[in-house]
Write a protein that holds these residues in place. Structure first.
Motif, PDB file in Angstrom:
ATOM      1  N   ILE A   4       0.836  -1.206   0.000  1.00 32.24           N
ATOM      2  CA  ILE A   4       0.000   0.000   0.000  1.00 32.24           C
ATOM      3  C   ILE A   4       0.875   1.262   0.000  1.00 32.24           C
ATOM      4  O   ILE A   4       0.551   2.248  -0.646  1.00 32.24           O
ATOM      5  CB  ILE A   4      -1.001  -0.001   1.184  1.00 32.24           C
ATOM      6  CG1 ILE A   4      -2.028   1.100   0.989  1.00 32.24           C
ATOM      7  CG2 ILE A   4      -0.279   0.112   2.523  1.00 32.24           C
ATOM      8  CD1 ILE A   4      -3.224   0.997   1.916  1.00 32.24           C
ATOM      9  N   ALA A   5       2.015   1.212   0.680  1.00 31.19           N
ATOM     10  CA  ALA A   5       2.938   2.353   0.694  1.00 31.19           C
ATOM     11  C   ALA A   5       3.599   2.519  -0.667  1.00 31.19           C
ATOM     12  O   ALA A   5       3.768   3.639  -1.156  1.00 31.19           O
ATOM     13  CB  ALA A   5       3.990   2.175   1.778  1.00 31.19           C
ATOM     14  N   ILE A   6       3.960   1.405  -1.298  1.00 36.38           N
ATOM     15  CA  ILE A   6       4.573   1.461  -2.631  1.00 36.38           C
ATOM     16  C   ILE A   6       3.614   2.130  -3.613  1.00 36.38           C
ATOM     17  O   ILE A   6       4.011   3.003  -4.388  1.00 36.38           O
ATOM     18  CB  ILE A   6       4.965   0.055  -3.115  1.00 36.38           C
ATOM     19  CG1 ILE A   6       6.112  -0.497  -2.266  1.00 36.38           C
ATOM     20  CG2 ILE A   6       5.346   0.066  -4.593  1.00 36.38           C
ATOM     21  CD1 ILE A   6       6.427  -1.955  -2.517  1.00 36.38           C
ATOM     22  N   ALA A   7       2.348   1.733  -3.544  1.00 31.23           N
ATOM     23  CA  ALA A   7       1.346   2.293  -4.462  1.00 31.23           C
ATOM     24  C   ALA A   7       1.071   3.763  -4.148  1.00 31.23           C
ATOM     25  O   ALA A   7       1.086   4.603  -5.049  1.00 31.23           O
ATOM     26  CB  ALA A   7       0.056   1.480  -4.387  1.00 31.23           C
ATOM     27  N   TYR A   8       0.842   4.077  -2.883  1.00 30.19           N
ATOM     28  CA  TYR A   8       0.467   5.443  -2.508  1.00 30.19           C
ATOM     29  C   TYR A   8       1.585   6.432  -2.803  1.00 30.19           C
ATOM     30  O   TYR A   8       1.352   7.518  -3.327  1.00 30.19           O
ATOM     31  CB  TYR A   8       0.084   5.510  -1.029  1.00 30.19           C
ATOM     32  CG  TYR A   8      -0.370   6.885  -0.608  1.00 30.19           C
ATOM     33  CD1 TYR A   8      -1.684   7.287  -0.822  1.00 30.19           C
ATOM     34  CD2 TYR A   8       0.506   7.787  -0.012  1.00 30.19           C
ATOM     35  CE1 TYR A   8      -2.111   8.547  -0.462  1.00 30.19           C
ATOM     36  CE2 TYR A   8       0.086   9.053   0.356  1.00 30.19           C
ATOM     37  CZ  TYR A   8      -1.222   9.432   0.130  1.00 30.19           C
ATOM     38  OH  TYR A   8      -1.632  10.687   0.481  1.00 30.19           O
ATOM     39  N   TRP A   9       2.805   6.069  -2.473  1.00 34.03           N
ATOM     40  CA  TRP A   9       3.946   6.975  -2.635  1.00 34.03           C
ATOM     41  C   TRP A   9       4.650   6.792  -3.978  1.00 34.03           C
ATOM     42  O   TRP A   9       5.663   7.437  -4.236  1.00 34.03           O
ATOM     43  CB  TRP A   9       4.935   6.792  -1.480  1.00 34.03           C
ATOM     44  CG  TRP A   9       4.330   7.178  -0.176  1.00 34.03           C
ATOM     45  CD1 TRP A   9       3.891   6.324   0.801  1.00 34.03           C
ATOM     46  CD2 TRP A   9       4.051   8.488   0.307  1.00 34.03           C
ATOM     47  NE1 TRP A   9       3.367   7.033   1.848  1.00 34.03           N
ATOM     48  CE2 TRP A   9       3.448   8.368   1.576  1.00 34.03           C
ATOM     49  CE3 TRP A   9       4.248   9.758  -0.211  1.00 34.03           C
ATOM     50  CZ2 TRP A   9       3.049   9.462   2.329  1.00 34.03           C
ATOM     51  CZ3 TRP A   9       3.851  10.852   0.546  1.00 34.03           C
ATOM     52  CH2 TRP A   9       3.258  10.694   1.792  1.00 34.03           C
ATOM     53  N   LEU A  31      10.697   5.174   1.212  1.00 31.99           N
ATOM     54  CA  LEU A  31       9.419   5.579   1.793  1.00 31.99           C
ATOM     55  C   LEU A  31       9.614   6.738   2.760  1.00 31.99           C
ATOM     56  O   LEU A  31       8.878   7.726   2.719  1.00 31.99           O
ATOM     57  CB  LEU A  31       8.763   4.397   2.505  1.00 31.99           C
ATOM     58  CG  LEU A  31       7.508   4.701   3.322  1.00 31.99           C
ATOM     59  CD1 LEU A  31       6.396   5.236   2.437  1.00 31.99           C
ATOM     60  CD2 LEU A  31       7.066   3.450   4.074  1.00 31.99           C
ATOM     61  N   MET A  32      10.615   6.645   3.631  1.00 35.48           N
ATOM     62  CA  MET A  32      10.872   7.726   4.587  1.00 35.48           C
ATOM     63  C   MET A  32      11.206   9.034   3.859  1.00 35.48           C
ATOM     64  O   MET A  32      10.768  10.111   4.256  1.00 35.48           O
ATOM     65  CB  MET A  32      12.022   7.358   5.531  1.00 35.48           C
ATOM     66  CG  MET A  32      11.743   6.191   6.467  1.00 35.48           C
ATOM     67  SD  MET A  32      10.377   6.497   7.601  1.00 35.48           S
ATOM     68  CE  MET A  32       9.142   5.385   6.947  1.00 35.48           C
TER      69      MET A  32
END
Length: 101
Positions: free
Chosen positions: A32-37, A48-49
């Motif tokens: 979900i982080a890969i997709a959102y960011w 991510l950070m």
């Protein structure tokens, strides 16, 4: 927030190889982080950070910019009248050039 994420990033970057924190340089974040960011298939928790810090910096800049807007002033980042003017200008141009091809 920017300062905190900067400290987190530095800690990850200097963490010893083989440590849990050091592994964040190569560990994939949640999908979900890969997709959102929009981190891409090679994205890491370190990436991510960095993305979150950049987003926080944008919030900081926007908040500082609009903190001086007084009641009755137009928000410099969102002027609905100028958006309407642009839409109407494009519409009129489209109508005026129809059939001239």
């Amino acid at each position: 927030a920017c300062s905190t994420y900067t400290k987190i990033i530095k800690a990850i970057e200097i963490a010893p190889e083989g440590s849990e924190l050091g592994s964040w340089r190569t560990t994939a974040p949640p999908k979900i982080a890969i997709a959102y960011w929009k981190l891409g298939p090679e994205g890491t928790i370190l990436d991510l950070m960095k993305a979150v810090r950049a987003d926080e910096a944008e919030h900081r800049d926007v908040n500082h910019l609009v903190s001086g807007v007084r009641e009755g002033q137009v928000n410099p980042l969102y002027d609905p009248e100028s958006k309407l003017d642009l839409m109407l200008t494009k519409y009129v141009q489209a109508v005026m050039t129809r059939g001239k091809d």
